[in-house]
Design a protein around this motif. Structure first.
Motif, PDB file in Angstrom:
ATOM      1  N   GLN A  31       9.496  -5.915  -0.733  1.00 18.74           N
ATOM      2  CA  GLN A  31       8.655  -5.924   0.469  1.00 18.74           C
ATOM      3  C   GLN A  31       8.305  -4.505   0.914  1.00 18.74           C
ATOM      4  O   GLN A  31       7.234  -4.277   1.464  1.00 18.74           O
ATOM      5  CB  GLN A  31       9.320  -6.706   1.592  1.00 18.74           C
ATOM      6  N   LYS A  34       5.500  -3.313  -1.478  1.00 18.32           N
ATOM      7  CA  LYS A  34       4.249  -3.967  -1.085  1.00 18.32           C
ATOM      8  C   LYS A  34       3.666  -3.328   0.173  1.00 18.32           C
ATOM      9  O   LYS A  34       2.486  -2.984   0.204  1.00 18.32           O
ATOM     10  CB  LYS A  34       4.498  -5.464  -0.861  1.00 18.32           C
ATOM     11  N   ARG A  35       4.500  -3.134   1.188  1.00 17.55           N
ATOM     12  CA  ARG A  35       4.038  -2.559   2.452  1.00 17.55           C
ATOM     13  C   ARG A  35       3.502  -1.131   2.262  1.00 17.55           C
ATOM     14  O   ARG A  35       2.436  -0.788   2.750  1.00 17.55           O
ATOM     15  CB  ARG A  35       5.170  -2.574   3.473  1.00 17.55           C
ATOM     16  N   ARG A  36       4.251  -0.310   1.540  1.00 17.44           N
ATOM     17  CA  ARG A  36       3.851   1.092   1.354  1.00 17.44           C
ATOM     18  C   ARG A  36       2.572   1.217   0.540  1.00 17.44           C
ATOM     19  O   ARG A  36       1.709   2.041   0.854  1.00 17.44           O
ATOM     20  CB  ARG A  36       4.982   1.872   0.701  1.00 17.44           C
ATOM     21  N   LEU A  37       2.459   0.427  -0.529  1.00 10.99           N
ATOM     22  CA  LEU A  37       1.254   0.503  -1.348  1.00 10.99           C
ATOM     23  C   LEU A  37       0.050  -0.077  -0.627  1.00 10.99           C
ATOM     24  O   LEU A  37      -1.050   0.481  -0.710  1.00 10.99           O
ATOM     25  CB  LEU A  37       1.472  -0.188  -2.693  1.00 10.99           C
ATOM     26  N   GLU A  38       0.230  -1.189   0.093  1.00  9.95           N
ATOM     27  CA  GLU A  38      -0.892  -1.773   0.834  1.00  9.95           C
ATOM     28  C   GLU A  38      -1.416  -0.828   1.900  1.00  9.95           C
ATOM     29  O   GLU A  38      -2.608  -0.821   2.187  1.00  9.95           O
ATOM     30  CB  GLU A  38      -0.491  -3.114   1.440  1.00  9.95           C
ATOM     31  N   ALA A  39      -0.547  -0.007   2.481  1.00 12.15           N
ATOM     32  CA  ALA A  39      -0.978   0.981   3.483  1.00 12.15           C
ATOM     33  C   ALA A  39      -1.932   2.007   2.868  1.00 12.15           C
ATOM     34  O   ALA A  39      -2.711   2.640   3.572  1.00 12.15           O
ATOM     35  CB  ALA A  39       0.234   1.685   4.087  1.00 12.15           C
ATOM     36  N   GLY A  41      -4.038   1.054   0.365  1.00  8.94           N
ATOM     37  CA  GLY A  41      -5.089   0.273  -0.267  1.00  8.94           C
ATOM     38  C   GLY A  41      -4.780  -0.106  -1.709  1.00  8.94           C
ATOM     39  O   GLY A  41      -5.689  -0.394  -2.475  1.00  8.94           O
ATOM     40  N   LEU A  42      -3.500  -0.111  -2.086  1.00  9.36           N
ATOM     41  CA  LEU A  42      -3.078  -0.418  -3.449  1.00  9.36           C
ATOM     42  C   LEU A  42      -2.207  -1.667  -3.469  1.00  9.36           C
ATOM     43  O   LEU A  42      -1.754  -2.126  -2.430  1.00  9.36           O
ATOM     44  CB  LEU A  42      -2.280   0.761  -4.030  1.00  9.36           C
ATOM     45  N   THR A  43      -1.968  -2.203  -4.654  1.00 13.97           N
ATOM     46  CA  THR A  43      -1.065  -3.337  -4.814  1.00 13.97           C
ATOM     47  C   THR A  43      -0.225  -3.134  -6.059  1.00 13.97           C
ATOM     48  O   THR A  43      -0.663  -2.492  -7.006  1.00 13.97           O
ATOM     49  CB  THR A  43      -1.825  -4.671  -4.920  1.00 13.97           C
ATOM     50  N   GLU A  47       4.670 -10.274  -7.435  1.00 10.77           N
ATOM     51  CA  GLU A  47       5.213 -10.900  -6.238  1.00 10.77           C
ATOM     52  C   GLU A  47       6.122 -12.073  -6.586  1.00 10.77           C
ATOM     53  O   GLU A  47       5.732 -13.227  -6.504  1.00 10.77           O
ATOM     54  CB  GLU A  47       4.079 -11.363  -5.318  1.00 10.77           C
TER      55      GLU A  47
END
Length: 94
Positions: A31, A34-39, A41-43, A47
């Motif tokens: 998690q 996911k949170r750090r990369l989404e911040a 704009g990455l994924t 999952e």
């Protein structure tokens, strides 16, 4: 049986956006990745059902599969390089 606490090995060391690579430590929790990369704009595209409490090292050790495997593949399909210490203390790089 050996159990290691890797909760302090939880950093993203670097991100190479041009080559779409990220270097992370084995103890990082899904998690948090996911949170750090989404911040940014990455994924990660991986999952597993245990995302909120499983670690990158655990994914690699168990050859984990995620819900988006049909798009991104399993963890072994995403892994480019890995350095690990074996149970007899030797360093293995793959």
């Amino acid at each position: 049986i050996v159990s290691m606490d890797m909760h302090r090995m939880n950093k993203i060391k670097w991100i190479d956006r041009e080559n779409m690579l990220v270097c992370m430590e084995a103890g990082i929790i899904g998690q948090d990745v996911k949170r750090r990369l989404e911040a940014m704009g990455l994924t990660i595209g991986h999952e597993p059902d245990s995302l909120e409490f499983s670690s990158l090292g655990g994914w690699i050790a168990t050859r984990a599969s995620g819900m988006k495997r049909s798009v991104y593949g399993n963890i072994e399909d995403m892994l480019v390089r890995c350095t690990m210490v074996t149970s007899v203390g030797t360093i293995d790089r793959r």
